[in-house]
Motif scaffolding. Structure first.
Motif, PDB file in Angstrom:
ATOM      1  N   GLU A 256     -20.154 -49.905 -33.852  1.00  0.00           N
ATOM      2  CA  GLU A 256     -19.612 -49.601 -35.163  1.00  0.00           C
ATOM      3  C   GLU A 256     -20.166 -50.640 -36.134  1.00  0.00           C
ATOM      4  O   GLU A 256     -20.265 -51.821 -35.796  1.00  0.00           O
ATOM      5  CB  GLU A 256     -18.098 -49.635 -35.151  1.00  0.00           C
ATOM      6  N   VAL A 257     -20.532 -50.180 -37.331  1.00  0.00           N
ATOM      7  CA  VAL A 257     -21.186 -51.030 -38.314  1.00  0.00           C
ATOM      8  C   VAL A 257     -20.485 -50.883 -39.662  1.00  0.00           C
ATOM      9  O   VAL A 257     -20.146 -49.770 -40.069  1.00  0.00           O
ATOM     10  CB  VAL A 257     -22.675 -50.632 -38.457  1.00  0.00           C
ATOM     11  N   LYS A 258     -20.282 -52.012 -40.322  1.00  0.00           N
ATOM     12  CA  LYS A 258     -19.767 -51.999 -41.689  1.00  0.00           C
ATOM     13  C   LYS A 258     -20.731 -52.810 -42.542  1.00  0.00           C
ATOM     14  O   LYS A 258     -20.824 -54.040 -42.400  1.00  0.00           O
ATOM     15  CB  LYS A 258     -18.357 -52.556 -41.779  1.00  0.00           C
ATOM     16  N   ILE A 259     -21.477 -52.118 -43.397  1.00  0.00           N
ATOM     17  CA  ILE A 259     -22.445 -52.765 -44.278  1.00  0.00           C
ATOM     18  C   ILE A 259     -21.686 -53.431 -45.421  1.00  0.00           C
ATOM     19  O   ILE A 259     -20.680 -52.895 -45.907  1.00  0.00           O
ATOM     20  CB  ILE A 259     -23.465 -51.728 -44.787  1.00  0.00           C
ATOM     21  N   ASN A 260     -22.145 -54.611 -45.857  1.00  0.00           N
ATOM     22  CA  ASN A 260     -21.490 -55.306 -46.967  1.00  0.00           C
ATOM     23  C   ASN A 260     -21.241 -54.327 -48.102  1.00  0.00           C
ATOM     24  O   ASN A 260     -22.133 -53.576 -48.493  1.00  0.00           O
ATOM     25  CB  ASN A 260     -22.357 -56.458 -47.469  1.00  0.00           C
ATOM     26  N   GLY A 261     -20.028 -54.316 -48.607  1.00  0.00           N
ATOM     27  CA  GLY A 261     -19.644 -53.427 -49.690  1.00  0.00           C
ATOM     28  C   GLY A 261     -18.951 -52.164 -49.225  1.00  0.00           C
ATOM     29  O   GLY A 261     -18.246 -51.519 -50.000  1.00  0.00           O
ATOM     30  N   ASP A 262     -19.148 -51.776 -47.963  1.00  0.00           N
ATOM     31  CA  ASP A 262     -18.466 -50.601 -47.420  1.00  0.00           C
ATOM     32  C   ASP A 262     -17.023 -50.971 -47.092  1.00  0.00           C
ATOM     33  O   ASP A 262     -16.721 -52.124 -46.767  1.00  0.00           O
ATOM     34  CB  ASP A 262     -19.143 -50.090 -46.147  1.00  0.00           C
ATOM     35  N   GLU A 263     -16.150 -49.988 -47.142  1.00  0.00           N
ATOM     36  CA  GLU A 263     -14.748 -50.246 -46.834  1.00  0.00           C
ATOM     37  C   GLU A 263     -14.418 -50.058 -45.366  1.00  0.00           C
ATOM     38  O   GLU A 263     -13.476 -50.660 -44.865  1.00  0.00           O
ATOM     39  CB  GLU A 263     -13.863 -49.343 -47.691  1.00  0.00           C
ATOM     40  N   GLU A 264     -15.178 -49.212 -44.665  1.00  0.00           N
ATOM     41  CA  GLU A 264     -14.870 -48.901 -43.274  1.00  0.00           C
ATOM     42  C   GLU A 264     -16.108 -49.010 -42.387  1.00  0.00           C
ATOM     43  O   GLU A 264     -17.232 -48.929 -42.867  1.00  0.00           O
ATOM     44  CB  GLU A 264     -14.297 -47.489 -43.170  1.00  0.00           C
ATOM     45  N   PHE A 265     -15.863 -49.149 -41.093  1.00  0.00           N
ATOM     46  CA  PHE A 265     -16.931 -49.133 -40.106  1.00  0.00           C
ATOM     47  C   PHE A 265     -17.404 -47.694 -39.889  1.00  0.00           C
ATOM     48  O   PHE A 265     -16.604 -46.756 -39.974  1.00  0.00           O
ATOM     49  CB  PHE A 265     -16.431 -49.698 -38.767  1.00  0.00           C
ATOM     50  N   SER A 266     -18.694 -47.532 -39.604  1.00  0.00           N
ATOM     51  CA  SER A 266     -19.286 -46.243 -39.227  1.00  0.00           C
ATOM     52  C   SER A 266     -19.827 -46.361 -37.813  1.00  0.00           C
ATOM     53  O   SER A 266     -20.284 -47.426 -37.398  1.00  0.00           O
ATOM     54  CB  SER A 266     -20.420 -45.863 -40.180  1.00  0.00           C
TER      55      SER A 266
END
Length: 111
Positions: free
Chosen positions: A69-79
């Motif tokens: 699972e990844v959460k890129i800076n600025g995203d609110e949730e993990f994908s």
């Protein structure tokens, strides 16, 4: 689909190692000046619930095996990403990654 192997490259024998050896990668350099990193990320545990990586240039991270699972800076949730999928992180940014299994990846430095 990614290449199973690369030819006509130079490999940096010195690994980049972080998180007490839980994450490691080697840089490969192509004759035309492109760079990629090949890496392995070990599972997170109760001591480390995610890893954080910073980017200097735009990167496309291609998952070769495993899932994470990844959460890129600025995203609110993990994908969620698994083998055969990739995600892009802009330069001068970063991302958090968490996994319960070994993940192998290719980082295509695109900047």
């Amino acid at each position: 689909m990614t290449a199973a192997q690369f030819t006509n490259v130079t490999v940096n024998a010195q690994a980049t190692i972080s998180y007490d050896g839980r994450c490691s990668s080697h840089t490969i350099m192509f004759e035309d000046g492109r760079h990629k990193t090949l890496g392995v990320i070990l599972p997170c545990d109760n001591l480390v619930d995610h890893y954080h990586f910073s980017t200097n240039t735009s990167e496309r991270i291609e998952i070769i095996s495993g899932e994470c699972e990844v959460k890129i800076n600025g995203d609110e949730e993990f994908s969620y990403y698994r083998a055969g999928q990739s995600f892009v992180v802009e330069g001068n940014s970063g991302f958090n990654l968490r996994t319960e299994e070994i993940v192998q990846y290719i980082c295509h430095l695109e900047g």
